[in-house]
Design an enzyme around this catalytic site. Structure first.
Site, PDB file in Angstrom:
ATOM      1  N   LYS A  52     -27.378  23.845  -8.020  1.00  7.94           N
ATOM      2  CA  LYS A  52     -26.844  22.900  -9.161  1.00  7.94           C
ATOM      3  C   LYS A  52     -26.517  23.678 -10.313  1.00  7.94           C
ATOM      4  O   LYS A  52     -25.364  23.334 -10.942  1.00  7.94           O
ATOM      5  CB  LYS A  52     -28.303  21.975  -9.085  1.00  7.94           C
ATOM      6  CG  LYS A  52     -28.577  21.040  -8.033  1.00  7.94           C
ATOM      7  CD  LYS A  52     -29.815  20.305  -8.320  1.00  7.94           C
ATOM      8  CE  LYS A  52     -30.220  19.350  -6.979  1.00  7.94           C
ATOM      9  NZ  LYS A  52     -31.477  18.891  -7.099  1.00  7.94           N
ATOM     10  N   GLN A  96     -37.033  18.863  -9.955  1.00 10.24           N
ATOM     11  CA  GLN A  96     -37.028  19.090  -8.575  1.00 10.24           C
ATOM     12  C   GLN A  96     -38.058  18.834  -7.972  1.00 10.24           C
ATOM     13  O   GLN A  96     -39.225  18.881  -8.260  1.00 10.24           O
ATOM     14  CB  GLN A  96     -36.444  20.653  -8.308  1.00 10.24           C
ATOM     15  CG  GLN A  96     -36.031  20.856  -6.822  1.00 10.24           C
ATOM     16  CD  GLN A  96     -34.886  20.365  -6.197  1.00 10.24           C
ATOM     17  OE1 GLN A  96     -34.013  19.917  -7.209  1.00 10.24           O
ATOM     18  NE2 GLN A  96     -34.901  20.135  -5.114  1.00 10.24           N
ATOM     19  N   ASP A 119     -30.869  11.660 -11.934  1.00  9.12           N
ATOM     20  CA  ASP A 119     -31.078  11.611 -10.366  1.00  9.12           C
ATOM     21  C   ASP A 119     -31.215  10.091 -10.167  1.00  9.12           C
ATOM     22  O   ASP A 119     -31.306   9.715  -8.781  1.00  9.12           O
ATOM     23  CB  ASP A 119     -32.716  12.056 -10.055  1.00  9.12           C
ATOM     24  CG  ASP A 119     -32.625  13.522  -9.578  1.00  9.12           C
ATOM     25  OD1 ASP A 119     -31.661  13.808  -8.686  1.00  9.12           O
ATOM     26  OD2 ASP A 119     -33.714  14.240  -9.815  1.00  9.12           O
TER      27      ASP A 119
HETATM   28  N1  GUN Z   1     -35.567  17.194  -3.779  1.00  5.77           N
HETATM   29  C1  GUN Z   1     -34.425  17.272  -2.757  1.00  5.77           C
HETATM   30  N2  GUN Z   1     -33.467  16.482  -3.372  1.00  5.77           N
HETATM   31  C2  GUN Z   1     -33.759  16.109  -4.598  1.00  5.77           C
HETATM   32  C3  GUN Z   1     -32.778  15.510  -5.522  1.00  5.77           C
HETATM   33  O1  GUN Z   1     -31.665  14.832  -5.161  1.00  5.77           O
HETATM   34  N3  GUN Z   1     -33.548  15.397  -6.813  1.00  5.77           N
HETATM   35  C4  GUN Z   1     -34.653  15.926  -7.035  1.00  5.77           C
HETATM   36  N4  GUN Z   1     -34.971  15.611  -8.323  1.00  5.77           N
HETATM   37  N5  GUN Z   1     -35.156  16.395  -6.170  1.00  5.77           N
HETATM   38  C5  GUN Z   1     -34.900  16.608  -4.953  1.00  5.77           C
END
Ligand code: GUN
Length: 295
Positions: A52, A96, A119
């Site tokens: 990311k 995350q 998100d």
């Molecule tokens: N863990 C796995 N996919 C995601 C996501 O799209 N956002 C977040 N915050 N955690 C994740």
């Protein structure tokens, strides 16, 4: 049969976002900023977070990764989020998941300012999605990425029967709520199937558009799919494969070998839905920046 190339669409989209970021930089001397918080050492999460941050930098956005120890208290994490909520240079905050068991994920989601919740997990954003106030919310990245793929491949959706397999808060529920909205790219009749659904094949066989997010390797077989259906596979499952160097390979929730023979379009795994998720995170961060700056 059309192979829906998420890798290519994601790369095209990131190029478009890059030129938008550059335009903003020259116009107002500012760029969007994303902060990603990771708590603990989960190896898969570390890879996601690194990717990311890397993608952010590649398109000219600012990105910061905050790494906190697994023993971090919930209060410390909430304090950090409050600080970022108040920082005008931060447009997106992502914590995350999964978080260590002593931290309440719901409390963390609620602490993030909905305006910075790129998100799309906050109840305000989910609520606006359900109400169809899409210009006021952030749509969670995987469903939004799937919508983008359907649009870019010109897949007709109006009046079609979309069956979503899986009811997670991150994919299944927002996906179904998106597909039922009255938009050019949605406007479907929607059915959701899940682990308690009886005779799931009788429902998946009715789908013109079948979206599968249940996390079970190659669960959807050819006999569960209507010939000519559009099949979107969200699954990423590791299965053993002694013929590969690593001893495993990634497969989706759909049995690609069988189903690709009868579908009209299908996403591969890897290279289908997966690459779209990061692109949509960047898109949401840019959107937040634009809203914050009245652009
Ligand atoms: N863990 C796995 N996919 C995601 C996501 O799209 N956002 C977040 N915050 N955690 C994740």
């Amino acid at each position: 049969m059309v192979l829906i190339d998420g890798k290519k669409v994601s790369s095209d989209l990131q190029q478009e976002l890059k030129s938008s970021v550059e335009k903003h930089r020259s116009a107002i001397g500012k760029v969007p900023g994303l902060v990603v918080i990771i708590v603990g050492q989960d190896p898969a999460s570390q890879v996601y977070v690194r990717n990311k941050a890397k993608s952010c930098k590649e398109i000219g956005m600012n990105s910061t990764v905050i790494e906190l120890e697994a023993e971090t208290t919930q209060q410390l994490l909430l304090d950090k989020i409050a600080e970022l909520n108040a920082d005008p240079d931060v447009h997106g905050i992502l914590v995350q998941q999964p978080l260590p068991p002593h931290i309440d994920e719901t409390a963390v989601t609620l602490a993030i300012d909905p305006k910075k919740d790129v998100d799309g997990f906050h109840p305000v954003n989910i609520g606006n999605l359900v109400l169809g106030h899409l210009d006021q919310c952030y749509i969670s990245c995987t469903p939004n990425g799937i919508l983008e793929l359907l649009c870019r491949y010109g897949i007709e959706t109006k009046g079609k029967h979309c069956v979503v397999v899986g009811r997670s808060n991150i994919v299944g529920k927002p996906m179904a709520n998106l597909m039922v909205q009255k938009l050019d790219a949605t406007n479907c009749t929607v059915t959701i199937c899940h682990s308690a659904t009886k005779d799931i094949a009788s429902i998946t066989r009715q789908a013109d558009i079948l979206i599968v997010a249940i996390g079970m390797a190659r669960f959807i077989k050819a006999e569960m799919v209507k010939p000519g259906a559009v099949v979107i596979d969200v699954g990423i499952n590791r299965i053993e494969d002694p013929t590969t160097k690593s001893g495993f390979r990634l497969v989706g929730d759909v049995d690609f070998e069988q189903v690709s023979l009868i579908s009209s379009a299908i996403t591969p795994v890897p290279g289908g839905v997966g690459p779209m998720t990061i692109a949509m995170l960047l898109k949401n961060t840019l959107q937040s920046f634009r809203r914050a700056n009245g652009l």
